[in-house]
Design a protein around this motif. Structure first.
Motif, mmCIF file in Angstrom:
data_model
loop_
_atom_site.group_PDB
_atom_site.id
_atom_site.type_symbol
_atom_site.label_atom_id
_atom_site.label_comp_id
_atom_site.label_asym_id
_atom_site.label_seq_id
_atom_site.Cartn_x
_atom_site.Cartn_y
_atom_site.Cartn_z
ATOM 1 N N ILE A 115 -2.550 -6.211 -8.028
ATOM 2 C CA ILE A 115 -1.619 -5.949 -6.919
ATOM 3 C C ILE A 115 -2.276 -6.576 -5.701
ATOM 4 N N GLU A 116 -1.559 -7.466 -5.032
ATOM 5 C CA GLU A 116 -2.163 -8.265 -3.968
ATOM 6 C C GLU A 116 -2.211 -7.476 -2.651
ATOM 7 N N TRP A 117 -3.421 -7.165 -2.247
ATOM 8 C CA TRP A 117 -3.645 -6.369 -1.026
ATOM 9 C C TRP A 117 -3.026 -7.053 0.195
ATOM 10 N N SER A 118 -3.191 -8.374 0.295
ATOM 11 C CA SER A 118 -2.697 -9.044 1.505
ATOM 12 C C SER A 118 -1.163 -9.040 1.599
ATOM 13 N N ARG A 119 -0.499 -8.807 0.489
ATOM 14 C CA ARG A 119 0.971 -8.676 0.539
ATOM 15 C C ARG A 119 1.382 -7.247 0.885
ATOM 16 N N ILE A 120 0.688 -6.279 0.253
ATOM 17 C CA ILE A 120 1.087 -4.873 0.421
ATOM 18 C C ILE A 120 0.744 -4.373 1.827
ATOM 19 N N GLU A 121 -0.402 -4.851 2.353
ATOM 20 C CA GLU A 121 -0.844 -4.391 3.678
ATOM 21 C C GLU A 121 -1.132 -5.625 4.549
ATOM 22 N N PRO A 122 -0.086 -6.265 5.050
ATOM 23 C CA PRO A 122 -0.289 -7.528 5.768
ATOM 24 C C PRO A 122 -1.107 -7.376 7.054
ATOM 25 N N ALA A 123 -1.115 -6.190 7.630
ATOM 26 C CA ALA A 123 -1.967 -5.894 8.795
ATOM 27 C C ALA A 123 -2.468 -4.472 8.592
ATOM 28 N N PRO A 124 -3.610 -4.104 9.206
ATOM 29 C CA PRO A 124 -4.187 -2.796 8.922
ATOM 30 C C PRO A 124 -3.184 -1.656 9.111
ATOM 31 N N GLY A 125 -2.977 -0.877 8.065
ATOM 32 C CA GLY A 125 -2.087 0.287 8.150
ATOM 33 C C GLY A 125 -0.604 -0.043 8.154
ATOM 34 N N GLN A 126 -0.247 -1.322 8.018
ATOM 35 C CA GLN A 126 1.190 -1.688 7.958
ATOM 36 C C GLN A 126 1.571 -2.020 6.531
ATOM 37 N N TRP A 127 2.584 -1.360 6.018
ATOM 38 C CA TRP A 127 2.901 -1.511 4.597
ATOM 39 C C TRP A 127 4.170 -2.306 4.398
ATOM 40 N N ASP A 128 4.129 -3.239 3.477
ATOM 41 C CA ASP A 128 5.319 -4.028 3.161
ATOM 42 C C ASP A 128 6.019 -3.376 1.965
ATOM 43 N N THR A 129 7.105 -2.665 2.245
ATOM 44 C CA THR A 129 7.759 -1.919 1.157
ATOM 45 C C THR A 129 8.483 -2.863 0.196
ATOM 46 N N ALA A 130 8.941 -4.013 0.710
ATOM 47 C CA ALA A 130 9.629 -4.950 -0.199
ATOM 48 C C ALA A 130 8.640 -5.481 -1.238
ATOM 49 N N ALA A 131 7.402 -5.745 -0.814
ATOM 50 C CA ALA A 131 6.395 -6.249 -1.766
ATOM 51 C C ALA A 131 6.118 -5.182 -2.831
ATOM 52 N N MET A 132 6.008 -3.940 -2.386
ATOM 53 C CA MET A 132 5.762 -2.854 -3.353
ATOM 54 C C MET A 132 6.939 -2.740 -4.334
ATOM 55 N N ASP A 133 8.157 -2.843 -3.818
ATOM 56 C CA ASP A 133 9.327 -2.759 -4.704
ATOM 57 C C ASP A 133 9.330 -3.881 -5.736
ATOM 58 N N ARG A 134 8.927 -5.049 -5.280
ATOM 59 C CA ARG A 134 8.867 -6.201 -6.196
ATOM 60 C C ARG A 134 7.868 -5.930 -7.334
ATOM 61 N N TYR A 135 6.694 -5.358 -7.005
ATOM 62 C CA TYR A 135 5.735 -5.005 -8.064
ATOM 63 C C TYR A 135 6.290 -3.905 -8.964
#
Ligand code: BGC
Length: 435
Positions: free
Chosen positions: A79-99
């Motif tokens: 699971i790619e950290w730089s996609r899931i958390e593009p900036a400290p404490g900011q979560w990309d929910t679309a990336a998580m949904d894709r996984y």
């Protein structure tokens, strides 16, 4: 025709699949340190970058269907950290949904997912903060681990915390083969220490979130021998390489025991059990004359010059199991076989046969085997040129073509072992190169 029982190598109890990492296959991500590193001239052998890779970020459905059609039973993926958390404490929910979609399909096609939470690359922001050199940065990674485990706990129970901390630390902080390309024993050991602390904390954290979780790390182990048996310096080099590169780290990461080169016992970690399985990445044997890799002459080698030494898999697994008993998951084993103008591969089936034969003959509790890798992927500093896949990738068109070894592994799974016929058909027609 069933083969005679004497030639059948039983492997029915072994769960077989393939392993990969996110950055090496996905493509399309500029927010990580290896993308940045690949921009510097001379860092990647063939000048490629992970931006292309296998375009798996878009082609995950067809890749998963292909794995399913081969009958693979398990899939280790990152699971790619730089996609899931593009900036400290900011979560990309679309990336998580894709996984989540991808893992759901992996399961629908009959494969058990094993998810890796760190595999060599970091988000750029983590890199800028001084990454694994600084103990205070461990908390950032743990925040990501907590987020992912909570987000996937209904789909995934099996976790690899960190992939090959020793390779990470030495290639980036000693040997100049990876970012941040520093050269210091002190830093390499510090990074190993911080990763070991991170693993022990992650072990507890994951179990706190998911009681049925199975957690381990993927330890890169090699067999070490002196380049010349009679040379006392070579003997010393081989013993100290094993000690510094893998043994002390095993004690810290599996047993929570910190001492000597890895520094003092952290106040929040007491010696105990920090593994539910033993994760082993095994590739080769090193003939030591110093701290660099060397190879004994006259032995079979792969296309990167690494010795093919199947018994080493048993030696390394045995070393760990004697001290830290648990089921063994070979989290990676594979080889670079670039084939020839007339054939997609020359010896991968033979490599698979020899390693699985060693497993079949061993009394150790091997439970899983992950072949590295499924599709030829972006091989870090070696770029696209070096091929480890069961499936060939034409990078320009992204066309996947299964190699003989894909068919061989599929047959092994279907038959619960290796028959004399399968050996004749897939293995006896292939030859190793001698180094
Ligand atoms: C790494 C993989 C790599 C493989 C082959 C392992 O050490 O975990 O990322 O592709 O070796 O070089």
């Amino acid at each position: 025709m069933p083969s005679s029982p004497t030639t059948f190598l039983p492997l029915g109890k072994l769960m077989i699949g393939t392993a990969t990492s996110s950055l090496q296959i996905e493509g399309g991500d500029r927010n990580n340190n290896w993308y940045e590193w690949a921009q510097y001239p001379g860092t990647i052998a063939d000048g490629t970058s992970p931006l292309r890779a296998n375009d798996h970020w878009n082609r995950w459905r067809e890749d998963t269907e292909l794995m399913g059609s081969l009958g693979l039973k398990t899939y280790r993926m990152g699971i790619e950290w730089s996609r899931i958390e593009p900036a400290p404490g900011q979560w990309d929910t679309a990336a998580m949904d894709r996984y989540r979609e991808e893992i759901a399909l992996v399961k629908e096609r009959g494969m058990v997912p094993l998810v890796t939470l760190h595999h060599f690359n970091n988000p750029l922001w983590f890199q800028r903060l001084g990454e694994w050199e600084k103990p205070e940065n461990i908390a950032h990674w743990l925040r990501f681990v907590g987020h992912v485990v909570k987000g996937l706990s209904d789909l995934v129970t099996d976790w690899v915390t960190i992939n090959e901390p020793n390779v990470y630390a030495t290639s980036g902080f000693l040997f100049h083969e990876a970012p941040p390309a520093k050269k210091s024993y002190r830093l390499a050991l510090k990074v190993m220490r911080n990763m070991a602390i991170a693993h022990c904390r992650a072990y507890r954290l994951i179990h706190g979130i998911q009681s049925g979780a199975r957690v381990g790390f993927a330890h890169h182990m090699r067999s070490f021998v002196p380049a010349q048996e009679r040379n006392p310096l070579h003997r010393l080099a081989s013993r100290s390489s094993a000690f510094l590169f893998q043994d002390e780290l095993s004690h810290a990461m599996l047993g929570g025991k910190f001492r000597g080169v890895l520094g003092r016992q952290p106040s929040d970690i007491s010696p105990g059990k920090y593994y539910d399985y033993l994760g082993l990445n095994y590739y080769s044997r090193t003939a030591s004359a110093g701290f660099e890799d060397g190879t004994l002459p006259g032995k079979p080698v792969n296309d990167l010059g690494w010795e093919i030494y199947p018994q080493g898999l048993i030696e390394c697994a045995g070393w760990m199991h004697e001290r830290y008993p648990a089921p063994i998951w070979v989290t990676e084993n594979g080889t670079c076989d670039n084939g020839s103008p007339t054939s997609l591969e020359n010896f991968r089936c033979r490599f698979i046969y020899d390693h699985l034969a060693a497993i079949s003959a061993s009394d150790l509790p091997f439970e899983r085997y992950y072949h590295w890798c499924f599709v030829d992927n972006w091989e870090w500093a070696d770029g696209e040129a070096q091929r480890f896949g069961l499936v060939h990738n034409d990078y320009a068109t992204q066309t996947r073509t299964p190699k003989l070894s894909a068919e061989f592994l599929s047959r092994i799974i279907a038959e619960g072992g290796i028959s004399g016929e399968a050996k004749r058909e897939f293995v006896d027609v292939q030859r190793y190169r001698i180094g």
